[in-house]
Design a protein around this motif. Structure first.
Motif, PDB file in Angstrom:
ATOM      1  N   THR A   1       0.945  -1.316  -0.113  1.00  0.00           N
ATOM      2  CA  THR A   1      -0.051  -0.029  -0.027  1.00  0.00           C
ATOM      3  C   THR A   1       0.750   1.327   0.060  1.00  0.00           C
ATOM      4  OG1 THR A   1      -1.800  -1.014   1.216  1.00  0.00           O
ATOM      5  CG2 THR A   1      -1.799   1.159   1.092  1.00  0.00           C
ATOM      6  N   ASN A   2       0.635   2.087  -1.036  1.00  0.00           N
ATOM      7  CA  ASN A   2       1.337   3.335  -1.308  1.00  0.00           C
ATOM      8  C   ASN A   2       2.958   3.200  -1.448  1.00  0.00           C
ATOM      9  OD1 ASN A   2      -1.035   4.958  -0.806  1.00  0.00           O
ATOM     10  ND2 ASN A   2      -0.689   4.788   1.518  1.00  0.00           N
ATOM     11  N   ASN A   3       3.294   1.795  -1.869  1.00  0.00           N
ATOM     12  CA  ASN A   3       4.930   1.701  -2.046  1.00  0.00           C
ATOM     13  C   ASN A   3       4.987   0.766  -2.853  1.00  0.00           C
ATOM     14  OD1 ASN A   3       7.608   1.753  -1.362  1.00  0.00           O
ATOM     15  ND2 ASN A   3       7.201   0.061   0.190  1.00  0.00           N
ATOM     16  N   ALA A   4       5.765   1.144  -3.957  1.00  0.00           N
ATOM     17  CA  ALA A   4       6.085  -0.157  -4.795  1.00  0.00           C
ATOM     18  C   ALA A   4       7.703  -0.165  -5.219  1.00  0.00           C
ATOM     19  CB  ALA A   4       5.587   0.365  -6.296  1.00  0.00           C
ATOM     20  N   THR A   5       8.207  -1.160  -5.006  1.00  0.00           N
ATOM     21  CA  THR A   5       9.727  -1.289  -5.167  1.00  0.00           C
ATOM     22  C   THR A   5      10.259  -2.179  -6.062  1.00  0.00           C
ATOM     23  OG1 THR A   5       9.811  -2.932  -3.205  1.00  0.00           O
ATOM     24  CG2 THR A   5       9.955  -0.620  -2.789  1.00  0.00           C
ATOM     25  N   LEU A   6      11.438  -2.025  -6.555  1.00  0.00           N
ATOM     26  CA  LEU A   6      11.789  -2.892  -7.646  1.00  0.00           C
ATOM     27  C   LEU A   6      13.414  -3.472  -7.274  1.00  0.00           C
ATOM     28  CD1 LEU A   6      11.792  -4.075 -10.407  1.00  0.00           C
ATOM     29  CD2 LEU A   6      12.853  -1.978 -11.216  1.00  0.00           C
ATOM     30  N   GLN A   7      13.431  -4.845  -7.593  1.00  0.00           N
ATOM     31  CA  GLN A   7      14.810  -5.201  -6.832  1.00  0.00           C
ATOM     32  C   GLN A   7      15.481  -5.727  -8.294  1.00  0.00           C
ATOM     33  OE1 GLN A   7      15.868  -9.056  -4.505  1.00  0.00           O
ATOM     34  NE2 GLN A   7      16.038  -7.358  -3.040  1.00  0.00           N
ATOM     35  N   LEU A   8      16.913  -5.416  -8.263  1.00  0.00           N
ATOM     36  CA  LEU A   8      17.824  -5.833  -9.520  1.00  0.00           C
ATOM     37  C   LEU A   8      19.009  -6.765  -8.782  1.00  0.00           C
ATOM     38  CD1 LEU A   8      18.005  -3.029 -11.873  1.00  0.00           C
ATOM     39  CD2 LEU A   8      16.114  -4.726 -11.876  1.00  0.00           C
ATOM     40  N   GLN A   9      19.347  -7.933  -9.339  1.00  0.00           N
ATOM     41  CA  GLN A   9      20.287  -8.505  -8.785  1.00  0.00           C
ATOM     42  C   GLN A   9      21.306  -8.964 -10.088  1.00  0.00           C
ATOM     43  OE1 GLN A   9      19.470 -11.971  -6.058  1.00  0.00           O
ATOM     44  NE2 GLN A   9      17.473 -11.331  -5.993  1.00  0.00           N
ATOM     45  N   PRO A  10      22.198  -7.786 -10.505  1.00  0.00           N
ATOM     46  CA  PRO A  10      23.064  -7.975 -11.563  1.00  0.00           C
ATOM     47  C   PRO A  10      24.383  -8.419 -11.337  1.00  0.00           C
ATOM     48  CG  PRO A  10      22.842  -5.555 -10.979  1.00  0.00           C
ATOM     49  CD  PRO A  10      22.042  -6.581 -10.243  1.00  0.00           C
ATOM     50  N   PHE A  11      25.025  -9.159 -12.099  1.00  0.00           N
ATOM     51  CA  PHE A  11      26.492  -9.758 -12.123  1.00  0.00           C
ATOM     52  C   PHE A  11      27.199  -8.588 -12.891  1.00  0.00           C
ATOM     53  CE2 PHE A  11      30.057 -12.069 -13.868  1.00  0.00           C
ATOM     54  CZ  PHE A  11      30.416 -12.791 -12.635  1.00  0.00           C
ATOM     55  N   VAL A  12      28.245  -8.283 -11.878  1.00  0.00           N
ATOM     56  CA  VAL A  12      29.068  -7.146 -12.696  1.00  0.00           C
ATOM     57  C   VAL A  12      30.510  -7.616 -12.662  1.00  0.00           C
ATOM     58  CG1 VAL A  12      29.908  -4.636 -12.252  1.00  0.00           C
ATOM     59  CG2 VAL A  12      27.715  -5.138 -11.553  1.00  0.00           C
ATOM     60  N   GLU A  13      31.004  -7.522 -13.956  1.00  0.00           N
ATOM     61  CA  GLU A  13      32.341  -7.958 -14.267  1.00  0.00           C
ATOM     62  C   GLU A  13      33.017  -6.538 -14.490  1.00  0.00           C
ATOM     63  OE1 GLU A  13      34.773 -11.376 -16.382  1.00  0.00           O
ATOM     64  OE2 GLU A  13      32.842 -10.889 -17.334  1.00  0.00           O
ATOM     65  N   VAL A  14      34.282  -6.371 -13.825  1.00  0.00           N
ATOM     66  CA  VAL A  14      35.183  -5.274 -14.078  1.00  0.00           C
ATOM     67  C   VAL A  14      36.294  -5.793 -15.092  1.00  0.00           C
ATOM     68  CG1 VAL A  14      36.468  -3.548 -12.869  1.00  0.00           C
ATOM     69  CG2 VAL A  14      34.557  -4.350 -11.799  1.00  0.00           C
ATOM     70  N   LEU A  15      36.346  -4.987 -16.371  1.00  0.00           N
ATOM     71  CA  LEU A  15      37.374  -5.172 -17.214  1.00  0.00           C
ATOM     72  C   LEU A  15      38.207  -4.214 -17.574  1.00  0.00           C
ATOM     73  CD1 LEU A  15      34.734  -6.881 -19.674  1.00  0.00           C
ATOM     74  CD2 LEU A  15      36.019  -8.163 -18.107  1.00  0.00           C
TER      75      LEU A  15
END
Length: 458
Positions: free
Chosen positions: A330-344
């Motif tokens: 109620t009154n709150n929408a959230t989004l979660q991302l779980q990316p894999f990040v590679e540093v090149l």
């Protein structure tokens, strides 16, 4: 659309044009839309009622005298629409026909009052779109009024003349209304057309059952299917369907649209499968505000400084393996991302070598809005980006120091990329030329509601 689609304007605004089972959307067109539809539809309906009247044969003299009749104008001083529970729509109208009778020696001008009553059931057709038909259509006439006192026709002429005009109108008006409804059904067929989501993705809507009609609203369930490269995006089967509670959204809104969790899950699954959530963040050596380079990273990780004595631009390769998740409270929408990040970093052979990789969790606040017929969104980061080490080719890494770097070089490009995607939005179900006006968004537990006025524009 033809100019005779005036009744179509009325009925399009009265028909629910969106809804779904899984992904679930329910649309209620509330009784508040009726006054707008009636007012907006007066002029088109007047044109539809302006029919051709054949000549009248005057038998009062020794020889038959054909008299030409022309309808100059049709005016609707009253037009009312009403929902009939379990049935559809009842249209009642008062019309005044202004006619010119080309009578010798002088033309005669008449006004013929009429009342029109039309019952129009609303159902579902075989291709999954709304269909309107005419079950009853009646026209009732009052006595004709002579508009020019200087030219009064004899009752012997006026009575048969009026009977002739009434007989013609009774035979033609309901047929004209029926033809308009048939052209309307063609227009309603645009509900099932594909609407673009991305370069290679679309959404298609179609009804899954007949509408529910009460005295207060018309409610319609529509199946929403998202396609990627022509293949449907399917969620796991469930035995429950989305039911929109009563009294949600804005009181007095023309339309109330309920969008369940499933619709958001399907859209995010499409984005993930399309790969558009993946991105590369590239450093620029000559940029004063871009610190994504080996020189800065070498200050945090000694092995990087040893391998790259000269500054080199780095690349963050961001890939989403896990499906993004949206949570609706109620009154709150959230989004979660779980990316894999590679540093090149660049290697000597013009390729790139992996320095280290991270598992990342990003929690975002999701704000939704409607523009035209599209549901769009924008995000902002909630709290800190959470990172854990996945692998390292440069030895020990102090994660607290890397956290600071990630907050600086990762958040803004991610938000810019994600908000650009969400800003494109997904088309809500609609028919051609129908728009949501001044919409309000409400977030409830497990679903979102759009309350809005409607506008029909050709």
């Amino acid at each position: 659309m033809t100019r005779e689609n005036g009744l179509g304007l009325l009925l399009v605004l009265l028909l629910p044009v969106v809804g779904a089972s899984r992904p679930g959307t329910v649309v209620r067109l509330n009784k508040e839309v009726l006054s707008y539809a009636a007012e907006a539809g007066k002029a088109p309906l007047q044109r539809a009622l302006q029919v051709t009247v054949p000549n009248f044969l005057d038998r009062s003299g020794e020889a038959l005298q054909p008299t030409r009749i022309q309808i100059l104008n049709v005016h609707l001083p009253h037009l009312h629409l009403k929902l009939i529970a379990g049935f559809g729509i009842r249209l009642s109208a008062a019309a005044n026909f202004t006619l010119k009778i080309f009578h010798v020696p002088e033309p005669l001008h008449l006004m013929l009052p009429m009342e029109l009553l039309v019952d129009a059931p609303v159902d579902q057709c075989s291709i999954g779109t709304p269909v309107v038909s005419i079950s009853d259509c009646f026209s009732f006439f009052d006595e004709a009024i002579v508009l020019d006192d200087r030219n009064r026709a004899a009752p012997a002429l006026l009575v048969p003349l009026q009977k002739h005009i009434q007989a013609v109108l009774q035979s033609k008006l309901c047929l004209r209304v029926s033809n308009v409804v048939q052209s309307l059904n063609v227009h309603l067929g645009t509900l099932i057309g594909l609407s673009r989501v991305g370069p290679e993705s679309q959404v298609r809507y179609s009804m899954i059952n007949a509408p529910t009609i009460t005295r207060d609203y018309i409610s319609l369930d529509v199946n929403a299917i998202l396609f990627l490269l022509g293949r449907p995006i399917m969620l796991p089967e469930v035995n429950t369907s989305f039911v929109l509670p009563h009294h949600v959204g804005t009181r007095g809104a023309m339309v109330t649209v309920g969008l369940s969790q499933d619709l958001f899950d399907s859209a995010l699954l499409l984005l993930q499968k399309a790969g558009v959530l993946n991105m590369d963040i590239t450093g620029q050596l000559k940029s004063d505000d871009n610190i994504l380079n080996t020189s800065v990273l070498g200050q945090l990780i000694p092995e990087v400084a040893r391998q790259f004595p000269e500054p080199m631009a780095l690349v963050l390769k961001v890939r989403l393996g896990a499906m993004p998740t949206v949570t609706l409270h109620t009154n709150n929408a959230t989004l979660q991302l779980q990316p894999f990040v590679e540093v090149l970093a660049p290697a000597s052979n013009s390729a790139f070598q992996s320095l280290f990789s991270l598992n990342v969790v990003v929690n975002l606040s999701l704000q939704l809005f409607v523009s035209g017929v599209r549901l769009r969104g924008t995000t902002s980061v909630l709290g800190n980006v959470q990172i854990t080490m996945a692998s390292s080719n440069v030895g020990f890494i102090d994660m607290e120091k890397v956290q600071i770097l990630m907050d600086t070089v990762f958040e803004r490009p991610l938000l810019d990329h994600l908000n650009a995607l969400l800003g494109l939005g997904i088309a809500l179900p609609h028919v051609v030329n129908l728009h949501y006006i001044s919409p309000e968004i409400f977030v409830y537990e497990g679903y979102v509601v759009v309350s809005s006025a409607l506008l029909y524009q050709r």
